[in-house]
Design a protein around this motif. Sequence first.
Motif, mmCIF file in Angstrom:
data_model
loop_
_atom_site.group_PDB
_atom_site.id
_atom_site.type_symbol
_atom_site.label_atom_id
_atom_site.label_comp_id
_atom_site.label_asym_id
_atom_site.label_seq_id
_atom_site.Cartn_x
_atom_site.Cartn_y
_atom_site.Cartn_z
ATOM 1 N N ASN A 199 0.822 -1.211 0.000
ATOM 2 C CA ASN A 199 0.000 0.000 0.000
ATOM 3 C C ASN A 199 0.856 1.260 0.000
ATOM 4 O OD1 ASN A 199 -1.886 -1.930 2.219
ATOM 5 N ND2 ASN A 199 -2.612 -1.412 0.171
ATOM 6 N N LEU A 200 2.010 1.195 0.666
ATOM 7 C CA LEU A 200 2.936 2.332 0.664
ATOM 8 C C LEU A 200 3.502 2.554 -0.734
ATOM 9 C CD1 LEU A 200 4.967 1.542 3.918
ATOM 10 C CD2 LEU A 200 3.229 3.322 3.659
ATOM 11 N N GLU A 201 3.836 1.469 -1.416
ATOM 12 C CA GLU A 201 4.408 1.556 -2.764
ATOM 13 C C GLU A 201 3.396 2.094 -3.767
ATOM 14 O OE1 GLU A 201 5.701 -2.394 -3.546
ATOM 15 O OE2 GLU A 201 7.494 -2.261 -2.279
ATOM 16 N N GLN A 202 2.138 1.693 -3.619
ATOM 17 C CA GLN A 202 1.100 2.095 -4.568
ATOM 18 C C GLN A 202 0.624 3.525 -4.348
ATOM 19 O OE1 GLN A 202 -1.792 -1.032 -3.932
ATOM 20 N NE2 GLN A 202 -0.919 -2.328 -5.536
ATOM 21 N N ALA A 203 0.860 4.074 -3.159
ATOM 22 C CA ALA A 203 0.383 5.416 -2.839
ATOM 23 C C ALA A 203 1.152 6.473 -3.627
ATOM 24 C CB ALA A 203 0.529 5.677 -1.339
ATOM 25 N N SER A 204 0.460 7.557 -3.976
ATOM 26 C CA SER A 204 1.120 8.692 -4.614
ATOM 27 C C SER A 204 2.046 9.370 -3.620
ATOM 28 C CB SER A 204 0.077 9.708 -5.088
ATOM 29 O OG SER A 204 -0.673 9.208 -6.163
ATOM 30 N N SER A 205 3.019 10.087 -4.144
ATOM 31 C CA SER A 205 3.891 10.873 -3.276
ATOM 32 C C SER A 205 3.180 12.170 -2.899
ATOM 33 C CB SER A 205 5.210 11.191 -3.978
ATOM 34 O OG SER A 205 4.983 11.983 -5.128
ATOM 35 N N GLU A 206 3.639 12.768 -1.820
ATOM 36 C CA GLU A 206 3.051 14.026 -1.344
ATOM 37 C C GLU A 206 3.147 15.127 -2.405
ATOM 38 O OE1 GLU A 206 3.931 17.275 2.219
ATOM 39 O OE2 GLU A 206 4.531 15.190 2.481
ATOM 40 N N ASN A 207 4.294 15.213 -3.089
ATOM 41 C CA ASN A 207 4.459 16.315 -4.040
ATOM 42 C C ASN A 207 3.582 16.171 -5.276
ATOM 43 O OD1 ASN A 207 5.993 14.176 -4.985
ATOM 44 N ND2 ASN A 207 7.934 15.285 -5.027
ATOM 45 N N THR A 208 3.391 14.943 -5.795
ATOM 46 C CA THR A 208 2.497 14.789 -6.953
ATOM 47 C C THR A 208 1.048 15.023 -6.553
ATOM 48 O OG1 THR A 208 2.334 12.380 -6.640
ATOM 49 C CG2 THR A 208 4.050 13.178 -8.128
ATOM 50 N N ALA A 209 0.667 14.574 -5.347
ATOM 51 C CA ALA A 209 -0.702 14.788 -4.869
ATOM 52 C C ALA A 209 -0.979 16.273 -4.678
ATOM 53 C CB ALA A 209 -0.927 14.036 -3.559
ATOM 54 N N ALA A 210 -0.027 16.990 -4.091
ATOM 55 C CA ALA A 210 -0.190 18.426 -3.868
ATOM 56 C C ALA A 210 -0.305 19.169 -5.194
ATOM 57 C CB ALA A 210 0.980 18.965 -3.055
ATOM 58 N N TYR A 211 0.498 18.762 -6.183
ATOM 59 C CA TYR A 211 0.427 19.413 -7.494
ATOM 60 C C TYR A 211 -0.958 19.227 -8.121
ATOM 61 C CZ TYR A 211 0.847 20.183 -12.455
ATOM 62 O OH TYR A 211 0.604 20.621 -13.736
ATOM 63 N N LYS A 212 -1.477 18.006 -8.065
ATOM 64 C CA LYS A 212 -2.786 17.726 -8.679
ATOM 65 C C LYS A 212 -3.908 18.513 -8.011
ATOM 66 C CE LYS A 212 -2.005 13.305 -8.256
ATOM 67 N NZ LYS A 212 -2.014 11.839 -8.252
ATOM 68 N N SER A 213 -3.720 18.874 -6.754
ATOM 69 C CA SER A 213 -4.782 19.547 -5.997
ATOM 70 C C SER A 213 -4.876 21.039 -6.288
ATOM 71 C CB SER A 213 -4.543 19.364 -4.493
ATOM 72 O OG SER A 213 -3.454 20.158 -4.050
ATOM 73 N N GLU A 214 -3.871 21.607 -6.956
ATOM 74 C CA GLU A 214 -3.754 23.063 -7.063
ATOM 75 C C GLU A 214 -4.954 23.748 -7.714
ATOM 76 O OE1 GLU A 214 -0.042 23.910 -8.948
ATOM 77 O OE2 GLU A 214 1.163 23.309 -7.215
ATOM 78 N N VAL A 215 -5.589 23.102 -8.669
ATOM 79 C CA VAL A 215 -6.676 23.771 -9.397
ATOM 80 C C VAL A 215 -8.055 23.214 -9.040
ATOM 81 C CG1 VAL A 215 -5.197 24.390 -11.335
ATOM 82 C CG2 VAL A 215 -6.385 22.199 -11.359
ATOM 83 N N LEU A 216 -8.127 22.389 -7.986
ATOM 84 C CA LEU A 216 -9.396 21.738 -7.658
ATOM 85 C C LEU A 216 -10.099 22.404 -6.482
ATOM 86 C CD1 LEU A 216 -8.462 17.952 -7.969
ATOM 87 C CD2 LEU A 216 -9.575 19.408 -9.657
ATOM 88 N N GLN A 217 -11.401 22.629 -6.643
ATOM 89 C CA GLN A 217 -12.225 23.120 -5.544
ATOM 90 C C GLN A 217 -13.683 22.876 -5.889
ATOM 91 O OE1 GLN A 217 -11.531 27.301 -5.111
ATOM 92 N NE2 GLN A 217 -12.342 27.831 -7.118
ATOM 93 N N GLY A 218 -14.523 22.879 -4.889
ATOM 94 C CA GLY A 218 -15.946 22.656 -5.100
ATOM 95 C C GLY A 218 -16.622 22.263 -3.807
ATOM 96 N N LYS A 219 -17.807 21.697 -3.929
ATOM 97 C CA LYS A 219 -18.561 21.297 -2.729
ATOM 98 C C LYS A 219 -18.341 19.818 -2.392
ATOM 99 C CE LYS A 219 -23.080 21.238 -0.529
ATOM 100 N NZ LYS A 219 -24.539 21.459 -0.655
ATOM 101 N N LYS A 220 -18.526 18.932 -3.400
ATOM 102 C CA LYS A 220 -18.454 17.498 -3.122
ATOM 103 C C LYS A 220 -17.333 16.817 -3.904
ATOM 104 C CE LYS A 220 -23.294 16.649 -1.905
ATOM 105 N NZ LYS A 220 -24.456 15.768 -2.180
ATOM 106 N N PHE A 221 -16.499 16.076 -3.166
ATOM 107 C CA PHE A 221 -15.388 15.319 -3.758
ATOM 108 C C PHE A 221 -15.493 13.867 -3.331
ATOM 109 C CE2 PHE A 221 -11.268 13.277 -3.164
ATOM 110 C CZ PHE A 221 -10.636 13.490 -4.380
ATOM 111 N N ALA A 222 -15.174 12.945 -4.239
ATOM 112 C CA ALA A 222 -15.154 11.524 -3.892
ATOM 113 C C ALA A 222 -13.928 10.855 -4.501
ATOM 114 C CB ALA A 222 -16.418 10.822 -4.385
ATOM 115 N N ASP A 223 -13.220 10.085 -3.672
ATOM 116 C CA ASP A 223 -12.142 9.226 -4.154
ATOM 117 C C ASP A 223 -12.688 7.806 -4.133
ATOM 118 O OD1 ASP A 223 -9.905 7.625 -4.556
ATOM 119 O OD2 ASP A 223 -8.568 8.973 -3.476
ATOM 120 N N LEU A 224 -12.826 7.200 -5.305
ATOM 121 C CA LEU A 224 -13.462 5.888 -5.414
ATOM 122 C C LEU A 224 -12.498 4.725 -5.219
ATOM 123 C CD1 LEU A 224 -15.902 6.463 -8.421
ATOM 124 C CD2 LEU A 224 -16.201 7.019 -6.003
ATOM 125 N N THR A 225 -11.193 5.015 -5.165
ATOM 126 C CA THR A 225 -10.185 3.956 -4.961
ATOM 127 C C THR A 225 -9.127 4.500 -4.004
ATOM 128 O OG1 THR A 225 -8.988 4.756 -6.912
ATOM 129 C CG2 THR A 225 -10.504 2.916 -7.245
#
Length: 381
Positions: free
Chosen positions: A68-94
């Motif tokens: 699970n540690l190996e499959q997880a994204s790194s903090e820096n790639t996750a933070a980059y992907k989050s930069e332009v996202l906002q809204g009311k409802k978010f779901a992570d399906l996996t």
Amino acid sequence: MVKLLNKEVQNYISANLKTDLHSLLLKKSPFPEISMQEIVQQIKGKQVAEKKFPFLLKEGIIFPPQLNLEQASSENTAAYKSEVLQGKKFADLTSGFGIDAYYLSQNFEEVTIIEQNSALLETVEHNWGVLGRKAAFVNQKLEDFLNGNKEHFDVIYLDPARRDSSKNKVFLLEDLSPNILEIQEKLLGISDQVIIKLSPLIDLKYLVSVLQGVFRIEIIAVKNDVKEVVIFLSGKPHNGIICSCVNLESGEPAFTFTFGEENSAEPVYAEPEKFIYIPNNPILKAGIFNLISQRFGLKKLHPNTHIYTSDIRQNDFPGRVLEMEMIESKQVKKKEQFNIISKNYPLKPEEIRKKYGIKDGGKDYLIFTQSKKGKIILKSV
């Protein structure tokens, strides 16, 4: 989980962060109710977190098994992907270990986390509590959630896993679980935007041909190592597909273009001039070899040599820029030290080192490649 949080256990874990894990596994656990395997798992988790997601190096955080540690994204790639996202409802399906979910959901009011592995989900829920973040945690298969879901989301995120049984040499969406092709209409029906993280091995033209509503593609690398291809889908109309090549922790600017621009780009060819340009790996993954030439006013050495040249240095190039001169093979002296680059050349770097007796490393470069006139050698000035 509670037993692992015992102060004595945590002190033992902290005291053994530098201890060889294989030797630890041969020892008997000093705690009757906790196995040495569980202790080593936490030590390994802290070691991985130090480099991959340091925000989790807090008291009370629990780490999952190594896979699970190996499959997880790194903090820096996750933070980059989050930069332009906002809204009311978010779901992570996996959800997995929840690194992407933690960052991508930070600008949303309501967060839903779906994970079929109950133990992993329990770990994520515990950690989010330690970090002071709230969400609805749902222990369910993605397909079951989709079949029973009545909500509409602003953003849905998925990181499908590759099936172990797949033997295809070509990376296809059918190889993944869940199979995005089977559920893409349902996903687009319950969300304004669908974001899918995929392997760097995936072919971009293939993706655009089989997925509905692609409006954005991100090729994300860390220190020139391409980590993921991220696809953005929407059921709303859009004009073209915007693509970005991003090389985090490199200081290089992102390169943005419209999918299909490469088809109309016309390169100019020339023999090596004063400056040599080698595109970074996200650019190479995107396959925009002619567009790079056109955008920066650079000349290409050869149709199959993705190296460029100019007399005047072009700044903000996404890759390496080297000042070099062309030399004859007899000018390469034995025991000199160079970094060897071989592009569109018959010999690999290790074969070149052996042939010429060159030592590896140092500050200078030798490039073995081809121009339109034939094989050439370039040396740092």
